[in-house]
Design a protein around this motif. Structure first.
Motif, short mmCIF file in Angstrom:
data_model
loop_
_atom_site.label_atom_id
_atom_site.label_comp_id
_atom_site.label_asym_id
_atom_site.label_seq_id
_atom_site.Cartn_x
_atom_site.Cartn_y
_atom_site.Cartn_z
N TYR A 27 0.95 -1.21 -0.04
CA TYR A 27 0.09 0.03 -0.03
C TYR A 27 0.77 1.25 -0.15
CZ TYR A 27 -4.03 -2.80 0.62
OH TYR A 27 -5.22 -3.67 0.36
N ASN A 28 2.13 1.16 -0.22
CA ASN A 28 2.99 2.40 -0.05
C ASN A 28 2.56 3.34 -1.20
OD1 ASN A 28 5.08 3.93 0.87
ND2 ASN A 28 6.48 3.31 -0.48
N GLY A 29 2.25 2.72 -2.31
CA GLY A 29 1.89 3.97 -3.48
C GLY A 29 0.64 4.51 -3.24
N LEU A 30 -0.34 3.98 -2.85
CA LEU A 30 -1.51 4.53 -2.39
C LEU A 30 -1.47 5.47 -1.43
CD1 LEU A 30 -4.64 4.37 -2.59
CD2 LEU A 30 -4.69 3.06 -0.67
N LEU A 31 -0.80 5.21 -0.38
CA LEU A 31 -0.58 6.36 0.74
C LEU A 31 0.23 7.49 0.24
CD1 LEU A 31 0.49 3.85 3.78
CD2 LEU A 31 -1.46 5.07 3.45
N ARG A 32 1.21 7.20 -0.52
CA ARG A 32 1.83 8.42 -1.16
C ARG A 32 1.32 9.05 -1.95
NH1 ARG A 32 6.22 4.88 -2.67
NH2 ARG A 32 5.77 5.77 -4.83
N ARG A 33 0.70 8.46 -2.85
CA ARG A 33 -0.51 9.28 -3.67
C ARG A 33 -1.37 10.17 -2.97
NH1 ARG A 33 -4.61 6.29 -7.18
NH2 ARG A 33 -5.49 6.42 -5.31
N ASN A 34 -2.06 9.40 -2.29
CA ASN A 34 -3.39 10.24 -1.56
C ASN A 34 -2.77 11.09 -0.53
OD1 ASN A 34 -5.00 8.43 -3.39
ND2 ASN A 34 -5.96 7.53 -1.73
N ASP A 35 -1.63 10.82 0.40
CA ASP A 35 -1.19 11.73 1.13
C ASP A 35 -1.19 13.24 0.47
OD1 ASP A 35 -1.31 9.92 3.22
OD2 ASP A 35 0.70 9.69 3.18
N LYS A 36 -0.78 13.21 -0.73
CA LYS A 36 -0.78 14.77 -1.49
C LYS A 36 -1.92 15.03 -1.89
CE LYS A 36 3.59 13.09 -3.30
NZ LYS A 36 4.65 12.43 -4.40
N ILE A 37 -3.01 14.34 -1.89
CA ILE A 37 -4.33 14.58 -2.49
C ILE A 37 -5.24 15.02 -1.35
CG2 ILE A 37 -6.28 13.73 -3.77
CD1 ILE A 37 -4.50 11.75 -5.43
N PHE A 38 -5.38 14.27 -0.36
CA PHE A 38 -6.15 14.53 0.65
C PHE A 38 -5.79 15.24 1.82
CE2 PHE A 38 -7.85 10.68 -1.19
CZ PHE A 38 -9.41 11.32 -1.79
N GLU A 39 -6.56 16.41 2.23
CA GLU A 39 -6.10 16.79 3.62
C GLU A 39 -7.02 16.30 4.60
OE1 GLU A 39 -6.68 21.17 6.17
OE2 GLU A 39 -7.22 20.97 3.83
N ILE A 40 -6.53 15.67 5.97
CA ILE A 40 -7.38 15.16 6.95
C ILE A 40 -7.43 16.01 8.00
CG2 ILE A 40 -7.33 12.93 8.39
CD1 ILE A 40 -5.46 11.74 6.47
N LEU A 41 -8.76 16.16 8.46
CA LEU A 41 -9.17 16.88 9.74
C LEU A 41 -9.43 16.07 10.84
CD1 LEU A 41 -11.00 20.03 8.03
CD2 LEU A 41 -8.63 19.86 8.57
N PHE A 42 -9.47 16.38 12.00
CA PHE A 42 -10.03 15.49 13.28
C PHE A 42 -10.65 16.42 14.00
CE2 PHE A 42 -6.06 13.62 11.97
CZ PHE A 42 -6.32 12.30 11.71
N ASP A 43 -11.97 15.98 14.19
CA ASP A 43 -12.75 16.88 15.48
C ASP A 43 -13.09 17.97 15.14
OD1 ASP A 43 -12.85 14.37 16.82
OD2 ASP A 43 -11.27 14.83 17.99
N SER A 44 -13.63 18.49 13.82
CA SER A 44 -13.60 19.80 13.15
C SER A 44 -14.94 20.22 12.82
CB SER A 44 -12.88 20.01 11.89
OG SER A 44 -13.42 19.13 10.83
N ILE A 45 -15.80 19.24 13.16
CA ILE A 45 -17.37 19.19 12.81
C ILE A 45 -18.28 18.36 13.80
CG2 ILE A 45 -17.48 17.18 11.42
CD1 ILE A 45 -19.20 18.62 9.42
N ASP A 46 -19.31 18.87 14.06
CA ASP A 46 -20.42 18.31 14.88
C ASP A 46 -21.06 17.03 14.30
OD1 ASP A 46 -23.62 17.97 15.52
OD2 ASP A 46 -22.74 19.29 16.87
N ILE A 61 -10.36 2.50 1.14
CA ILE A 61 -9.29 1.87 1.24
C ILE A 61 -8.05 2.64 1.84
CG2 ILE A 61 -7.18 0.34 0.08
CD1 ILE A 61 -9.73 -0.42 -2.01
N TYR A 62 -7.92 3.81 1.39
CA TYR A 62 -6.98 4.57 1.88
C TYR A 62 -7.11 4.86 3.37
CZ TYR A 62 -4.74 9.25 2.61
OH TYR A 62 -3.84 10.27 2.88
N ASN A 63 -8.32 5.41 3.86
CA ASN A 63 -8.74 5.52 5.03
C ASN A 63 -8.36 4.38 6.14
OD1 ASN A 63 -10.25 6.83 7.46
ND2 ASN A 63 -11.35 4.88 7.02
N TYR A 64 -8.65 3.29 5.50
CA TYR A 64 -8.34 2.03 6.37
C TYR A 64 -6.80 1.77 6.59
CZ TYR A 64 -13.25 1.17 6.91
OH TYR A 64 -14.67 1.45 7.24
N VAL A 65 -6.33 1.71 5.16
CA VAL A 65 -4.83 1.40 5.12
C VAL A 65 -3.91 2.77 5.93
CG1 VAL A 65 -2.66 1.54 3.60
CG2 VAL A 65 -4.72 0.36 3.06
#
Length: 160
Positions: free
Chosen positions: A16-35, A116-120
């Protein structure tokens, strides 16, 4: 629940290294920012569209109460500043386990494999922080494929 050992994690990481490298550049991840109510509304719409399953107001109210308790956290994935996936996790400091409770994503980002990206990404986090990991509901083929390095799976077994 999945516990990790180096040799199995190494195989997983290579896969899963390729998926992580690609998607880490594409997605921004937020924690506890919404109701949580907003997440539950979006998740219910997803369940209706994807699984033809609608949750009652009583069920959604119960989830709202439970998921608002201590140690539950909201995770959101943004693509081009738009929320395209989100979910709720429970992190147990006592058992050092991260439980995924619910997760949904927008079909518009299907090509990036957000589920898949989320779980990986979560399994990677758990391994690096010495936590165990537990999936949310479902015995879907893609989940079995993600964890195949860690467990022996009897596909005839029924999980409830």
């Amino acid at each position: 629940m999945i516990s990790f050992y180096f040799n199995t994690f190494s195989n997983f990481e290579k896969r899963y290294n390729g998926l992580l490298r690609r998607n880490d550049k594409i997605f921004e991840i937020l924690f506890d920012s919404i109701d949580i109510k907003s997440v539950l509304r979006n998740w219910n719409r997803y369940c209706i569209a994807k699984h033809n399953k609608k949750f009652s107001s009583a069920a959604l109210n119960a989830y709202n109460i439970i998921y608002s308790l201590k140690d539950f956290h909201i995770v959101q994935y943004l693509y081009k500043n738009k929320v395209v996936a989100e979910g709720v996790v429970f992190i147990s400091p006592e058992t050092k386990t991260l439980y995924y409770c619910i997760f949904h994503w927008d079909e518009a980002v299907f090509k990036y494999s957000p589920g898949i990206y989320n779980y990986v990404k979560t399994i990677d986090f758990c391994y690096k922080h010495n936590y165990n990991f537990s999936f949310c509901y479902g015995f879907q083929e893609y989940k079995l494929n993600i964890i195949k390095d860690f467990v022996t799976i009897n596909k005839n077994e029924t999980w409830t």
